[in-house]
Write an enzyme that holds these catalytic residues in place. Sequence first.
Site, PDB file in Angstrom:
ATOM      1  N   HIS A 124       1.079  -1.336  -0.082  1.00 20.92           N
ATOM      2  CA  HIS A 124       0.040   0.050   0.084  1.00 20.92           C
ATOM      3  C   HIS A 124       0.836   1.177  -0.052  1.00 20.92           C
ATOM      4  O   HIS A 124       1.758   1.199   0.535  1.00 20.92           O
ATOM      5  CB  HIS A 124      -0.835   0.116   1.142  1.00 20.92           C
ATOM      6  CG  HIS A 124      -2.142   0.866   1.174  1.00 20.92           C
ATOM      7  ND1 HIS A 124      -1.918   2.423   1.270  1.00 20.92           N
ATOM      8  CD2 HIS A 124      -3.419   0.945   0.706  1.00 20.92           C
ATOM      9  CE1 HIS A 124      -3.034   2.911   1.163  1.00 20.92           C
ATOM     10  NE2 HIS A 124      -3.910   2.001   0.893  1.00 20.92           N
ATOM     11  N   GLU A 134      -7.898  -4.983  -0.196  1.00 21.04           N
ATOM     12  CA  GLU A 134      -8.338  -5.677  -1.329  1.00 21.04           C
ATOM     13  C   GLU A 134      -8.416  -7.095  -0.988  1.00 21.04           C
ATOM     14  O   GLU A 134      -9.226  -7.804  -1.506  1.00 21.04           O
ATOM     15  CB  GLU A 134      -7.705  -5.264  -2.549  1.00 21.04           C
ATOM     16  CG  GLU A 134      -7.554  -4.038  -2.814  1.00 21.04           C
ATOM     17  CD  GLU A 134      -8.242  -3.371  -4.185  1.00 21.04           C
ATOM     18  OE1 GLU A 134      -8.235  -4.491  -4.893  1.00 21.04           O
ATOM     19  OE2 GLU A 134      -8.661  -2.274  -4.199  1.00 21.04           O
TER      20      GLU A 134
HETATM   21  N1  ACO Z   1       3.995  -7.961  -4.573  1.00 20.17           N
HETATM   22  C1  ACO Z   1       5.451  -7.831  -4.787  1.00 20.17           C
HETATM   23  N2  ACO Z   1       6.122  -6.669  -4.527  1.00 20.17           N
HETATM   24  C2  ACO Z   1       5.551  -5.540  -4.412  1.00 20.17           C
HETATM   25  C3  ACO Z   1       4.216  -5.616  -4.101  1.00 20.17           C
HETATM   26  C4  ACO Z   1       3.306  -6.870  -4.140  1.00 20.17           C
HETATM   27  N3  ACO Z   1       2.168  -6.740  -4.076  1.00 20.17           N
HETATM   28  N4  ACO Z   1       3.920  -4.195  -3.822  1.00 20.17           N
HETATM   29  C5  ACO Z   1       5.198  -3.409  -4.036  1.00 20.17           C
HETATM   30  N5  ACO Z   1       6.129  -4.481  -4.329  1.00 20.17           N
HETATM   31  C6  ACO Z   1       7.501  -4.076  -4.604  1.00 20.17           C
HETATM   32  C7  ACO Z   1       7.726  -3.527  -5.778  1.00 20.17           C
HETATM   33  O1  ACO Z   1       8.312  -4.521  -6.666  1.00 20.17           O
HETATM   34  C8  ACO Z   1       8.935  -2.575  -5.082  1.00 20.17           C
HETATM   35  O2  ACO Z   1      10.193  -3.523  -5.261  1.00 20.17           O
HETATM   36  P1  ACO Z   1      11.567  -2.962  -5.436  1.00 20.17           P
HETATM   37  O3  ACO Z   1      12.205  -2.038  -4.283  1.00 20.17           O
HETATM   38  O4  ACO Z   1      12.308  -4.358  -5.762  1.00 20.17           O
HETATM   39  O5  ACO Z   1      11.396  -2.315  -6.958  1.00 20.17           O
HETATM   40  C9  ACO Z   1       8.898  -2.083  -3.793  1.00 20.17           C
HETATM   41  O6  ACO Z   1       7.720  -2.955  -3.273  1.00 20.17           O
HETATM   42  C10 ACO Z   1       8.163  -0.956  -3.839  1.00 20.17           C
HETATM   43  O7  ACO Z   1       7.009  -0.907  -4.701  1.00 20.17           O
HETATM   44  P2  ACO Z   1       6.230   0.526  -5.290  1.00 20.17           P
HETATM   45  O8  ACO Z   1       5.480   0.275  -6.590  1.00 20.17           O
HETATM   46  O9  ACO Z   1       7.131   1.583  -5.231  1.00 20.17           O
HETATM   47  O10 ACO Z   1       5.196   0.732  -4.066  1.00 20.17           O
HETATM   48  P3  ACO Z   1       3.942   1.706  -4.254  1.00 20.17           P
HETATM   49  O11 ACO Z   1       3.768   2.400  -2.862  1.00 20.17           O
HETATM   50  O12 ACO Z   1       4.160   2.537  -5.434  1.00 20.17           O
HETATM   51  O13 ACO Z   1       2.726   0.695  -4.500  1.00 20.17           O
HETATM   52  C11 ACO Z   1       0.714  -0.824  -4.639  1.00 20.17           C
HETATM   53  C12 ACO Z   1       1.546   0.417  -3.918  1.00 20.17           C
HETATM   54  C13 ACO Z   1       0.663  -0.059  -6.112  1.00 20.17           C
HETATM   55  C14 ACO Z   1      -0.536  -0.986  -3.812  1.00 20.17           C
HETATM   56  C15 ACO Z   1       1.505  -2.149  -4.939  1.00 20.17           C
HETATM   57  O14 ACO Z   1       2.082  -2.393  -3.412  1.00 20.17           O
HETATM   58  C16 ACO Z   1       1.009  -3.117  -5.476  1.00 20.17           C
HETATM   59  O15 ACO Z   1       1.040  -3.120  -6.832  1.00 20.17           O
HETATM   60  N6  ACO Z   1       0.411  -4.063  -4.866  1.00 20.17           N
HETATM   61  C17 ACO Z   1      -0.425  -4.857  -5.699  1.00 20.17           C
HETATM   62  C18 ACO Z   1      -1.873  -4.563  -6.152  1.00 20.17           C
HETATM   63  C19 ACO Z   1      -2.715  -4.348  -5.138  1.00 20.17           C
HETATM   64  O16 ACO Z   1      -3.013  -5.211  -4.071  1.00 20.17           O
HETATM   65  N7  ACO Z   1      -3.474  -3.321  -5.241  1.00 20.17           N
HETATM   66  C20 ACO Z   1      -4.492  -2.749  -4.255  1.00 20.17           C
HETATM   67  C21 ACO Z   1      -4.156  -1.727  -3.328  1.00 20.17           C
HETATM   68  S1  ACO Z   1      -5.095  -1.387  -2.295  1.00 20.17           S
HETATM   69  C22 ACO Z   1      -5.915   0.193  -2.565  1.00 20.17           C
HETATM   70  O17 ACO Z   1      -5.623   0.861  -3.455  1.00 20.17           O
HETATM   71  C23 ACO Z   1      -7.462   0.287  -2.284  1.00 20.17           C
END
Ligand code: ACO
Length: 375
Positions: free
Chosen positions: A255, A313
């Site tokens: 998140h 979610e």
């Molecule tokens: N699975 C695996 N790795 C992840 C995940 C995940 N679900 N989420 C983040 N990471 C990793 C990224 O690959 C990144 O790794 P790196 O440092 O090696 O490049 C690191 O964690 C940071 O990721 P960001 O994309 O910078 O994190 P951000 O805060 O932008 O993303 C998000 C948040 C979009 C929710 C992300 O965690 C994600 O894609 N989750 C999966 C989709 C999901 O569940 N979405 C619903 C969110 S709930 C809501 O919005 C109501």
Amino acid sequence: MTDTQFKPGLEGVVAAETRLSSVDGSRGELVVGGFVLEELAPRAAFEEVAYLLLYDELPTPAQFDAFRAQLAAARTLPAATEALLRSASAAGVPPMSALVMAAPTLAIGLPDDREGQAVSLLAKLPSVVASYWRFAQGLDAVAPNQELGFAANYLYMLAGSNASPSRERGMETYLNTVVDHGLNASTFTARVIISTHSDLVSAVTGAIGALKGPLHGGAPGPALDMVFEIGKPDRAEPVIREKLERGDRLMGFGHRVYKVRDPRADVLSAAAREMYEADGDVELYRLATHVEGVALAELERQKPGRHLQTNVEFYTALLLHGLGLPAPLFTPTFAIARAAGWIAHCFEQLDTGRLMRPESVYVGRRREWVPLAER
Ligand code: ACO
């Protein structure tokens, strides 16, 4: 004074003061109308929470009965809304798009006073979603039942029969959990629209449009798909490990704001456990919690220091699936709950806010005019 520093995504920009909710991502705390979510969501009826947001007090029993009755009496859709939903279902329009299309038609017959408008919109949005879903299945709409509360009536209008008390409670808790969440994109959209002194229907329609995007309303279906793909507990570790090794993101984890566990995930997990144990496929619940545990351990191992926790979610998908809702209804159901937050924010904006008008930084060129014939 104008702050000319560009903040992509408005991150860190404070654009409103609100009494409606507070999101503390570092402590994993969500406060709604003054209550921590864990105290409010599993106990209250949705009407109590909507009343709390609109009137800044929990209702007394008499106020609760009156508010519930007003909502129950306002559920029937205008004929034009129903006709539009029938046409949209014949064309195979997805449910969130149908909701965006139908919302402006709720201006037909809308009361003049703002409290009446709030009641009318809140009452009718579930009727839109339930009726649309039934039309899309080739079924007739189910007339609303005035005897039932908001959550129970929504389930009744979807299924055509009364939900069990445990399912009704599960739906109340879900709606309460997602009712408001600070200045998220759809709430901001509603506040921008109402800040021009436009109208509530326009603000709610715009907010639904913002929620429709997968970056906001999300796609909770995929979180459950992973649980189904895994199928049995001993497959969890190899499947999850492989997904992470090939660089996939695990849906339902991570998140932008919460760097500790999202409190909504805890509340929905407890609600799902109660509901599945009383009236559902308890093996599926156990598999999902096992998958969650394995996913958290693997994320910590393969993505150390990123603080990736279960998000709203994951358990939204599990709970709503257990309530009998198919995945295309997850985001529309989110919308009918969040509408109470949008409307309360609109009133707050009208009472305390100013026209929203941020600045932009021009990054284009200066040009000299060249007549058409000379280009
Ligand atoms: N699975 C695996 N790795 C992840 C995940 C995940 N679900 N989420 C983040 N990471 C990793 C990224 O690959 C990144 O790794 P790196 O440092 O090696 O490049 C690191 O964690 C940071 O990721 P960001 O994309 O910078 O994190 P951000 O805060 O932008 O993303 C998000 C948040 C979009 C929710 C992300 O965690 C994600 O894609 N989750 C999966 C989709 C999901 O569940 N979405 C619903 C969110 S709930 C809501 O919005 C109501």
